[in-house]
Write an enzyme that holds these catalytic residues in place. Sequence first.
Site, PDB file in Angstrom:
ATOM      1  N   GLU A   1       0.877  -1.169   0.000  1.00  0.00           N
ATOM      2  CA  GLU A   1       0.000   0.000   0.000  1.00  0.00           C
ATOM      3  C   GLU A   1       0.917   1.222   0.000  1.00  0.00           C
ATOM      4  OE1 GLU A   1      -2.739   0.141   3.269  1.00  0.00           O
ATOM      5  OE2 GLU A   1      -3.499   2.104   2.654  1.00  0.00           O
TER       6      GLU A   1
ATOM      7  N   ARG B   1       4.766 -12.573  10.250  1.00  0.00           N
ATOM      8  CA  ARG B   1       5.471 -11.313   9.988  1.00  0.00           C
ATOM      9  C   ARG B   1       6.865 -11.352  10.575  1.00  0.00           C
ATOM     10  NH1 ARG B   1       1.649  -7.318   9.219  1.00  0.00           N
ATOM     11  NH2 ARG B   1       3.117  -5.625   9.503  1.00  0.00           N
TER      12      ARG B   1
ATOM     13  N   LYS C   1       3.959   0.677   9.747  1.00  0.00           N
ATOM     14  CA  LYS C   1       3.998   1.969   9.054  1.00  0.00           C
ATOM     15  C   LYS C   1       3.385   3.072   9.900  1.00  0.00           C
ATOM     16  CE  LYS C   1       2.866   0.232   5.011  1.00  0.00           C
ATOM     17  NZ  LYS C   1       2.300   0.125   3.675  1.00  0.00           N
TER      18      LYS C   1
HETATM   19  P1  ATP Z   1       2.315  -2.215   8.159  1.00  0.00           P
HETATM   20  O1  ATP Z   1       1.713  -3.070   9.211  1.00  0.00           O
HETATM   21  O2  ATP Z   1       3.748  -1.898   8.363  1.00  0.00           O
HETATM   22  O3  ATP Z   1       1.490  -1.004   7.833  1.00  0.00           O
HETATM   23  P2  ATP Z   1       1.157  -3.448   5.904  1.00  0.00           P
HETATM   24  O4  ATP Z   1       0.941  -4.902   5.878  1.00  0.00           O
HETATM   25  O5  ATP Z   1      -0.043  -2.611   6.120  1.00  0.00           O
HETATM   26  O6  ATP Z   1       2.341  -3.135   6.900  1.00  0.00           O
HETATM   27  P3  ATP Z   1       1.514  -3.266   3.101  1.00  0.00           P
HETATM   28  O7  ATP Z   1       2.068  -2.164   2.289  1.00  0.00           O
HETATM   29  O8  ATP Z   1       0.078  -3.580   2.971  1.00  0.00           O
HETATM   30  O9  ATP Z   1       1.852  -2.918   4.605  1.00  0.00           O
HETATM   31  O10 ATP Z   1       2.390  -4.561   2.940  1.00  0.00           O
HETATM   32  C1  ATP Z   1       2.742  -5.117   1.706  1.00  0.00           C
HETATM   33  C2  ATP Z   1       3.095  -6.550   1.914  1.00  0.00           C
HETATM   34  O11 ATP Z   1       4.177  -6.678   2.829  1.00  0.00           O
HETATM   35  C3  ATP Z   1       1.937  -7.318   2.480  1.00  0.00           C
HETATM   36  O12 ATP Z   1       1.816  -8.540   1.780  1.00  0.00           O
HETATM   37  C4  ATP Z   1       2.317  -7.555   3.903  1.00  0.00           C
HETATM   38  O13 ATP Z   1       1.771  -8.749   4.385  1.00  0.00           O
HETATM   39  C5  ATP Z   1       3.844  -7.593   3.840  1.00  0.00           C
HETATM   40  N1  ATP Z   1       4.431  -7.193   5.112  1.00  0.00           N
HETATM   41  C6  ATP Z   1       4.203  -6.045   5.787  1.00  0.00           C
HETATM   42  N2  ATP Z   1       4.848  -6.045   6.965  1.00  0.00           N
HETATM   43  C7  ATP Z   1       5.519  -7.232   7.045  1.00  0.00           C
HETATM   44  C8  ATP Z   1       6.360  -7.845   8.029  1.00  0.00           C
HETATM   45  N3  ATP Z   1       6.669  -7.232   9.176  1.00  0.00           N
HETATM   46  N4  ATP Z   1       6.867  -9.064   7.756  1.00  0.00           N
HETATM   47  C9  ATP Z   1       6.578  -9.682   6.594  1.00  0.00           C
HETATM   48  N5  ATP Z   1       5.775  -9.173   5.647  1.00  0.00           N
HETATM   49  C10 ATP Z   1       5.253  -7.960   5.856  1.00  0.00           C
HETATM   50 MG    MG Z   2      -1.617  -3.607   4.515  1.00  0.00          MG
END
Ligand code: ATP
Ligand code: MG
Length: 561
Positions: A39, A265, A275
């Site tokens: 995102e 994660r 984020k």
């Molecule tokens: P955050 O919780 O940091 O906002 P998010 O999942 O909302 O992270 P996205 O931009 O939606 O952020 O993430 C893109 C991809 O990266 C998704 O498939 C998500 O599952 C993966 N991802 C995000 N954080 C992690 C993490 N700590 N470990 C592994 N994969 C991750």
């Molecule tokens: Mg997300």
Amino acid sequence: MVDTVTPAVEPGRDFIRDIVQADVDAGRVQGVVTRFPPEPNGFLHLGHAKSICLNFGVAQEFGGRCHLRFDDTNPTKEEQLFIDSIQQDVRWLGFDWGLHLYHASDYFEQLYEWAEHLVRAGKAYVDDTPPDQMRQQRGTLTEPGQNSRFRTRTVEENLDLFRRMRAGEFPNGARVLRAKIDMASGNMNLRDPVLYRILHATHPRTGDAWCIYPTYDFAHGQSDAIEHITHSICTLEFEDHRPLYDWLIENLPVPSRPRQYEFARLNITYTVLSKRHLTRLVTEKHVRGWDDPRMPTLAGVRRRGVPPAALREFVRRVGVARAYSVVDVAMLDSAIRDTLNPSALRRMAVLRPLKLVIENYPEGQTETLEAQNHPDNPDAGARPVTFSRELYVERDDFMENPPKKFFRLSPGKEVRLRYGYFITCQSVVKNDAGDVVELRCTYDPASRGGNSPDGRKVQATIHWVSAADAVQAEVRLYSHLFNRPDPGADGDALADLNPDSLEVLTDALVEPALRDAKPGEAVQFERTGYFAADPDSQPHRPVFNRTVGLRDTWAKVATKA
Ligand code: ATP
Ligand code: MG
């Protein structure tokens, strides 16, 4: 205390790769297609690196492809800056999506048609219930939800209202489109989840074309299906969304049938990888920006001097599993050292200089000595270093009244200057405040190159720079951004910020070979760590970031375990 994991010795394979292998072997998929779906509401962090290495790595290993897809369904939080940085960071990490760059917003028209399809099939309805009340009607984990009184609207009425939502007739929040599934389901995600919400906002790509936007749940699986994704790999918090993912795929005329798989994660001690928190660090100015070298963002660690190969190695060592775990940040440092050690050229730099005068070295004389660029790699060659009567050594390498185990410089003590000579400290000069400001030494001319002239031993070798040609530099030393292994465990993570995470040394002196160091080129300052030039460097005033220290604390942890 937090539980940290010991890395698997030989990961290489994991349960995700096992699933993909089984699907390929059984002929269930013709070609593996994965996607990385960020995102664009922030910079990528180390957790994303894990997801990128997994998605692109699996595609590479199975001869398939991986798409980069921006999950740009929330126009209020998304920005072009983030879209650009994400592409730069994925490339930097060493992966390439080829022609397969997509956006969920590319599919807005198709998604809208599918929403109408559900409405016509009696599987979606427009709900006018105010948000507060809708939340109450959802029930709890132990109590079923209640049907909305709008759930029984006719198909015609739903179609009319949904079209008018799209046409912009209603304000934000006035109505939503919901799937009609089961308000008594044990899975909250199946209690008539919201598919579309009204949001009068300009989108970075579609501008003002839309004032209704699909939710993550409605956009994600359908985007996967459009792109013929075979394995939609995400993190465990989406496990409970999988039944909804499957319900939508089953109830829509989508062109392929992707499947979702979840993994744990990445979490790292002394670090936050969310984020929401990283955004606050930037906007509340606790750090200098998204690329502050203390940030766990890819832009931050890149600026600190971490090479992409070190992150790939770190992710490989961490492995992929379903169980929750927290990785010791020392494991990251260890992967960085192991990656830099074979290639980083050795240099001499004095971080906290103390002047040293060699009394029996002729005034005005200089000589050129040879310094090896790498101890294990003769091909890296040597460089000239200038030796002269006035040098600088590290303040920490001298003690006026040393304890027994202190082997470096002190009055009467002999040490070796790296690549130089044996020197003996004869006396010290102090300022009015009583601080030592200069060491007066003698050298043994027979020990040129640092070789013992008669077999006598010295207990320490120290680094130095020559006053005649040393270059003044700024050195930035970093430690953990948070002062506890589990920031936020007792409340607000930002309350656990380490106030001493940055130390700036403005009067460091480095050897001339470092004058034109380029950002991104790692060097080892002998005895003090791995460093990389910062983009703040000026032509005659280099600025260095310490990438990582030399001491491998992880090795200690690992052998203890
Ligand atoms: P955050 O919780 O940091 O906002 P998010 O999942 O909302 O992270 P996205 O931009 O939606 O952020 O993430 C893109 C991809 O990266 C998704 O498939 C998500 O599952 C993966 N991802 C995000 N954080 C992690 C993490 N700590 N470990 C592994 N994969 C991750
Ligand atoms: Mg997300």
